[in-house]
Design a protein around this motif. Sequence first.
Motif, short mmCIF file in Angstrom:
data_model
loop_
_atom_site.label_atom_id
_atom_site.label_comp_id
_atom_site.label_asym_id
_atom_site.label_seq_id
_atom_site.Cartn_x
_atom_site.Cartn_y
_atom_site.Cartn_z
N VAL A 26 -11.29 28.13 22.89
CA VAL A 26 -12.35 28.69 22.65
C VAL A 26 -11.83 27.63 20.16
O VAL A 26 -12.34 26.99 20.03
CB VAL A 26 -12.15 30.21 21.29
CG1 VAL A 26 -13.15 29.80 20.55
CG2 VAL A 26 -12.99 30.69 22.99
N ILE A 27 -10.86 27.18 20.48
CA ILE A 27 -10.10 26.88 19.43
C ILE A 27 -10.03 25.01 19.84
O ILE A 27 -9.23 24.84 20.61
CB ILE A 27 -9.07 27.52 19.07
CG1 ILE A 27 -9.03 28.67 18.76
CG2 ILE A 27 -8.54 26.34 16.95
CD1 ILE A 27 -8.16 29.74 17.83
N PRO A 28 -10.19 24.07 19.46
CA PRO A 28 -10.01 22.76 19.85
C PRO A 28 -9.22 22.23 19.38
O PRO A 28 -8.49 21.02 20.71
CB PRO A 28 -11.43 22.54 18.58
CG PRO A 28 -12.33 22.57 17.46
CD PRO A 28 -11.61 24.36 17.94
N ARG A 29 -8.65 22.18 18.12
CA ARG A 29 -7.20 22.41 17.32
C ARG A 29 -6.37 22.41 17.50
O ARG A 29 -6.72 23.12 16.22
CB ARG A 29 -7.92 20.75 16.71
CG ARG A 29 -9.12 19.71 17.10
CD ARG A 29 -9.19 18.40 16.11
NE ARG A 29 -8.13 17.70 15.40
CZ ARG A 29 -7.80 17.84 14.18
NH1 ARG A 29 -7.80 18.47 13.00
NH2 ARG A 29 -6.45 17.10 13.76
N TYR A 30 -4.83 22.68 17.98
CA TYR A 30 -4.06 23.08 17.11
C TYR A 30 -4.72 24.53 17.10
O TYR A 30 -4.14 25.44 16.57
CB TYR A 30 -3.97 22.64 15.59
CG TYR A 30 -3.76 21.43 15.32
CD1 TYR A 30 -2.12 20.58 15.19
CD2 TYR A 30 -4.64 20.71 14.82
CE1 TYR A 30 -2.46 19.69 15.25
CE2 TYR A 30 -4.50 20.04 14.28
CZ TYR A 30 -2.79 18.82 14.46
OH TYR A 30 -3.11 17.47 13.77
N PHE B 162 -17.76 26.12 20.48
CA PHE B 162 -16.71 26.00 19.88
C PHE B 162 -15.50 24.93 20.15
O PHE B 162 -15.42 23.75 20.06
CB PHE B 162 -16.16 26.58 18.77
CG PHE B 162 -16.89 27.28 17.74
CD1 PHE B 162 -17.36 26.57 16.60
CD2 PHE B 162 -17.32 28.98 18.24
CE1 PHE B 162 -18.01 26.95 15.44
CE2 PHE B 162 -18.05 29.46 16.69
CZ PHE B 162 -18.32 28.45 15.24
N GLY B 163 -15.51 25.12 21.57
CA GLY B 163 -15.06 25.38 22.50
C GLY B 163 -15.09 23.36 23.24
O GLY B 163 -14.03 22.37 22.98
N ARG B 164 -16.39 22.59 22.94
CA ARG B 164 -16.77 21.56 23.65
C ARG B 164 -16.49 20.70 22.23
O ARG B 164 -16.46 19.41 22.53
CB ARG B 164 -17.84 21.97 23.86
CG ARG B 164 -18.39 22.80 25.21
CD ARG B 164 -19.27 22.61 25.11
NE ARG B 164 -19.48 23.01 26.77
CZ ARG B 164 -20.67 22.99 27.50
NH1 ARG B 164 -22.22 22.53 27.06
NH2 ARG B 164 -20.56 23.73 28.44
N LEU B 165 -15.80 21.22 20.90
CA LEU B 165 -15.95 19.91 19.92
C LEU B 165 -14.90 19.21 19.79
O LEU B 165 -15.05 18.02 19.79
CB LEU B 165 -16.23 21.18 18.60
CG LEU B 165 -16.91 21.88 18.50
CD1 LEU B 165 -16.82 22.47 16.58
CD2 LEU B 165 -18.34 20.75 17.54
N LYS B 166 -14.14 19.42 21.02
CA LYS B 166 -12.43 19.02 21.01
C LYS B 166 -13.14 17.70 21.76
O LYS B 166 -12.50 16.73 22.24
CB LYS B 166 -11.56 19.56 22.07
CG LYS B 166 -11.71 19.85 23.52
CD LYS B 166 -10.89 20.21 24.09
CE LYS B 166 -10.97 22.07 23.98
NZ LYS B 166 -9.97 22.58 23.96
N GLU B 167 -14.22 17.23 22.46
CA GLU B 167 -14.94 16.40 22.67
C GLU B 167 -15.63 15.25 22.17
O GLU B 167 -15.81 14.00 22.69
CB GLU B 167 -16.21 16.07 24.20
CG GLU B 167 -15.42 17.67 25.29
CD GLU B 167 -17.34 17.86 26.09
OE1 GLU B 167 -18.12 17.33 25.37
OE2 GLU B 167 -16.42 18.70 27.29
#
Length: 474
Positions: free
Chosen positions: A376-380, A469-474
């Motif tokens: 869920v949390i994309p960074r750190y 939110f989890g897909r924001l890392k892409e």
Amino acid sequence: MSADQIGFALLILAVLLFLGKWVRMNWRPAQKLFLPASILAGAIGLILGPGVLGLLVRTTVGPEAPLAQGAIPESMLEIWSDLPGLLINVVFATLLLGVPLPKWKHVWNLAGPQLAFGVTLGAGQYVIGILIAALVLAPVFGLPLMAGALIEIGFEGGHGTAAGLQEVFADLDFPEGADLAVGMATVGVISGIVGGIILINWGVRNGKSAVLDKDVGEIPHSQQRGLIHKDERPVSAGGMTVRSESIEPLTLHFAFVAMAILVGVGILEGLIWIEEHTWGAGEDGIELLGAVPLFPLAMIGGLIVQQVLTRIDRNDLLDRQTMVRIQGIALDILIAAAIASLSLAVIASNLMPFILLGVAGIAWNVCLFLFLAPRVIPRYWFERGIGDIGQSMGVTATGLILMKIADPDNKTPAYEAFGYKQMVFEPFFGGGLITGIALPVIYNFGPWPLFGVMLALVIVGIGSGLLYFGRLKE
């Protein structure tokens, strides 16, 4: 009860707080667990009271022996038991005083993932608790279905919220719920810190941490003792916004707190008036808002006072750090008083339900941290999620402690994201409106309406986290 009795009870409580700090400085287990002095002070008071020392003397020597009622008289415990309900209003009134509201877009981008994670944690505690209460606690142990709210009240809300709801529990014919909630809060704090440190060590060993590359046991001994080195001590604990010859700055800030609480009182009285003239009118009326405690509305009062000051105060009279100090002293006294006046007999008579709820709450939080937070949390995710898991088990202070251990040099946006998330999260969970209204809702309508709403929030939290939110890392 005379003013002298109240004053003497406060003096003894202050001495206990000093003893709690002394224990923290000199007892290694307390240092390793980062136990706050207020919890240790409350434990000392509890041990010296009639429930532990008194019980031991009565059992071994006799009911007429000296100290048969403990070293702390029952009259003093009665005074202490009334303090949390008053001081919780101070704690919540100060939450948003001195905190400027940031731009919404910035808050959404940074705190959105943690809000989805935090809402899932908080709402899920109601879902798990209500299921256990409906399937086990009520039919097997005869507890009211309101016991399903104990996990969220104790874990998310903490000692302040648990003790602050004492009158609500009593008004709803579940007086033992207050002691169970305070006990649950103690379990949450200890398990939050111990479990959090275990998770941090696990994260470091398995490469989950983005900033730590050594064992967390390297924390300075002075920090473990809860001390600030002489060379690092700040000159002041808060800013002097006015000159003392006109008014003491602390006095001025106490006035701001008082105004926030009074605004909350006005809101609550207005809501009660509306209820008395609408759905609560007549003998068949439903009392819902009348059972809502003051403290979540005192927090809204603080927000209103802050917004008014933002618009009319050109001299920046309100200092946030001073407000934090006021909040801190109220919380320390509150926690010590709540634990010291805790009824162990109530917990002992409901031990199995207490254990079931505690284990279920811990398992829910840890499982979500391990399996949901990284998705869920994309960074750190590790540094940011550890703060949420600490806060969801042992209130905000525990989350901050764990973030300090996981990110000692503030290299990640964990603190900023956590703070923004709390601004949206706190008005509802952890002592907010949902926490305040949960007990009267279950009492009046049964557990399933609240269960349905909380289950929907869990689904929304998980869905938004995984699909957005989890897909924001892409």
